[in-house]
Design an enzyme around this catalytic site. Structure first.
Site, PDB file in Angstrom:
ATOM      1  N   VAL A   1      -0.848   1.584  17.573  1.00 40.91           N
ATOM      2  CA  VAL A   1      -1.617   1.800  18.762  1.00 40.91           C
ATOM      3  C   VAL A   1      -1.085   0.817  19.722  1.00 40.91           C
ATOM      4  CG1 VAL A   1      -3.460   0.406  18.202  1.00 40.91           C
ATOM      5  CG2 VAL A   1      -3.848   2.433  19.686  1.00 40.91           C
ATOM      6  N   ASP A   2      -0.595  -0.327  19.303  1.00 45.02           N
ATOM      7  CA  ASP A   2      -0.373  -1.529  20.356  1.00 45.02           C
ATOM      8  C   ASP A   2       0.892  -1.122  20.817  1.00 45.02           C
ATOM      9  OD1 ASP A   2      -0.046  -4.007  21.341  1.00 45.02           O
ATOM     10  OD2 ASP A   2       0.661  -5.040  19.355  1.00 45.02           O
TER      11      ASP A   2
ATOM     12  N   THR B   1      -6.746  -0.605  10.634  1.00 38.56           N
ATOM     13  CA  THR B   1      -6.502   0.424   9.470  1.00 38.56           C
ATOM     14  C   THR B   1      -5.211   0.969   9.522  1.00 38.56           C
ATOM     15  OG1 THR B   1      -7.025   2.409  10.888  1.00 38.56           O
ATOM     16  CG2 THR B   1      -8.927   0.941   9.807  1.00 38.56           C
TER      17      THR B   1
ATOM     18  N   VAL C   1      -1.155  -0.685   9.998  1.00 32.80           N
ATOM     19  CA  VAL C   1      -0.170  -1.528   9.437  1.00 32.80           C
ATOM     20  C   VAL C   1      -0.903  -2.609   8.768  1.00 32.80           C
ATOM     21  CG1 VAL C   1       1.477  -3.328  10.221  1.00 32.80           C
ATOM     22  CG2 VAL C   1       1.478  -1.244  11.204  1.00 32.80           C
TER      23      VAL C   1
HETATM   24  N1  AR6 Z   1      -4.703   6.262  19.858  1.00 34.05           N
HETATM   25  C1  AR6 Z   1      -5.563   6.066  19.040  1.00 34.05           C
HETATM   26  N2  AR6 Z   1      -5.170   5.422  17.831  1.00 34.05           N
HETATM   27  C2  AR6 Z   1      -4.128   5.295  17.205  1.00 34.05           C
HETATM   28  C3  AR6 Z   1      -2.868   5.628  18.045  1.00 34.05           C
HETATM   29  C4  AR6 Z   1      -2.972   6.020  19.703  1.00 34.05           C
HETATM   30  N3  AR6 Z   1      -2.381   6.429  20.435  1.00 34.05           N
HETATM   31  N4  AR6 Z   1      -1.892   5.103  17.647  1.00 34.05           N
HETATM   32  C5  AR6 Z   1      -2.023   4.805  16.369  1.00 34.05           C
HETATM   33  N5  AR6 Z   1      -3.520   4.732  16.439  1.00 34.05           N
HETATM   34  P1  AR6 Z   1      -2.339  -0.084  13.670  1.00 34.05           P
HETATM   35  P2  AR6 Z   1      -3.521  -2.229  12.885  1.00 34.05           P
HETATM   36  C6  AR6 Z   1      -4.306   4.444  15.162  1.00 34.05           C
HETATM   37  O1  AR6 Z   1      -1.225  -0.093  12.683  1.00 34.05           O
HETATM   38  O2  AR6 Z   1      -3.528  -2.105  11.370  1.00 34.05           O
HETATM   39  C7  AR6 Z   1       0.891  -3.431  15.343  1.00 34.05           C
HETATM   40  O3  AR6 Z   1       2.171  -3.580  15.156  1.00 34.05           O
HETATM   41  C8  AR6 Z   1      -3.683   4.423  13.718  1.00 34.05           C
HETATM   42  O4  AR6 Z   1      -3.639   5.792  13.173  1.00 34.05           O
HETATM   43  O5  AR6 Z   1      -1.807   0.242  15.082  1.00 34.05           O
HETATM   44  O6  AR6 Z   1      -4.607  -3.296  13.495  1.00 34.05           O
HETATM   45  C9  AR6 Z   1       0.316  -4.705  16.118  1.00 34.05           C
HETATM   46  O7  AR6 Z   1       1.273  -5.341  16.806  1.00 34.05           O
HETATM   47  C10 AR6 Z   1      -4.515   3.721  12.954  1.00 34.05           C
HETATM   48  O8  AR6 Z   1      -5.517   4.234  12.596  1.00 34.05           O
HETATM   49  O9  AR6 Z   1      -3.062  -1.433  14.035  1.00 34.05           O
HETATM   50  C11 AR6 Z   1      -0.048  -5.578  15.114  1.00 34.05           C
HETATM   51  O10 AR6 Z   1       1.215  -6.252  14.554  1.00 34.05           O
HETATM   52  C12 AR6 Z   1      -5.007   2.787  14.197  1.00 34.05           C
HETATM   53  O11 AR6 Z   1      -4.643   3.061  15.237  1.00 34.05           O
HETATM   54  C13 AR6 Z   1      -0.261  -4.631  13.822  1.00 34.05           C
HETATM   55  O12 AR6 Z   1       0.171  -3.143  14.148  1.00 34.05           O
HETATM   56  C14 AR6 Z   1      -4.649   1.240  13.915  1.00 34.05           C
HETATM   57  O13 AR6 Z   1      -3.226   1.077  13.221  1.00 34.05           O
HETATM   58  C15 AR6 Z   1      -1.969  -4.272  13.623  1.00 34.05           C
HETATM   59  O14 AR6 Z   1      -2.139  -3.462  12.618  1.00 34.05           O
END
Ligand code: AR6
Length: 184
Positions: free
Chosen positions: A41-42, A127, A129
């Site tokens: 999402v980032d 949830t 990475v």
């Molecule tokens: N809209 C809503 N939810 C989303 C979207 C979107 N466009 N894209 C992904 N998700 P993650 P973390 C969901 O891995 O575990 C990054 O590299 C996805 O399905 O994005 O907190 C950062 O820079 C999942 O359920 O975040 C950090 O290094 C949720 O967003 C690291 O990842 C979170 O997944 C953070 O890891």
């Protein structure tokens, strides 16, 4: 659960979708401590907001500790602000992960309120990475919102956004279970 927490349900909505598309006052980003951008999402938020401008704004913040939250403009997003929070990396559950995750939600709400927001949307922090088990994370998210919102009347509408249908459906089940457990 107390009465005030019961009524906080009416300000919480669970939806499926892409958080970058939401025209709310603030969306929350699941960032890393360097606020350097990344995947998930980032990455989606950085692309949709405009990489160069958002990266420059993030650099000025000097990072963000796990469990804390910091504000930038939303730039090209429909949302006015981005609240960058850093979730814990799951390491088995005995290193304070749930307190840190709760802190992400609480601090993000505080930052949103202090910026004058009325509507704020969260992704499922940690949830992806970072490996936090989905249902446990969703329960922490809901419990934290229910506990915090009664003291934050300014925040009228809080949206939990789930990217895929399986996550959305699982989150609805977690919410249903919690509601039943509190008898409302
Ligand atoms: N809209 C809503 N939810 C989303 C979207 C979107 N466009 N894209 C992904 N998700 P993650 P973390 C969901 O891995 O575990 C990054 O590299 C996805 O399905 O994005 O907190 C950062 O820079 C999942 O359920 O975040 C950090 O290094 C949720 O967003 C690291 O990842 C979170 O997944 C953070 O890891």
């Amino acid at each position: 659960m107390r009465m005030a927490e019961t009524s906080a349900w009416s300000r919480i909505e669970i939806i499926q979708g892409d958080i970058t598309r939401l025209a709310v006052d603030a969306i929350v980003n699941a960032a890393n401590e360097r606020l350097a951008g990344g995947g998930g999402v980032d990455g989606a938020i950085h692309r949709a907001a405009g990489q160069a401008e958002l990266q420059a704004a993030c650099r000025k913040l000097g990072g963000c500790p796990t469990g804390d939250a910091k504000l930038t403009p939303g730039f090209a997003l429909p949302a006015r602000f981005i609240i960058h929070t850093v979730g814990p990396v799951w390491a088995g559950g005995h290193t304070g992960e749930s307190d840190l995750l709760a802190s992400c939600y609480r601090r993000s709400l505080e930052v949103a309120r202090d910026a004058g927001c009325r509507t704020v949307a969260f992704p499922a922090i940690s949830t992806g990475v970072y490996g936090y088990p989905f249902e446990a994370a969703t329960e922490v998210a809901l419990r934290t919102l229910l506990a915090a919102l009664p003291a934050m009347p300014e925040l009228e509408h809080v949206i939990l956004v789930f990217f895929g249908a399986p996550d959305f459906e699982a989150a609805q089940r977690v919410a249903e279970r919690l509601r039943r457990a509190q008898g409302s």
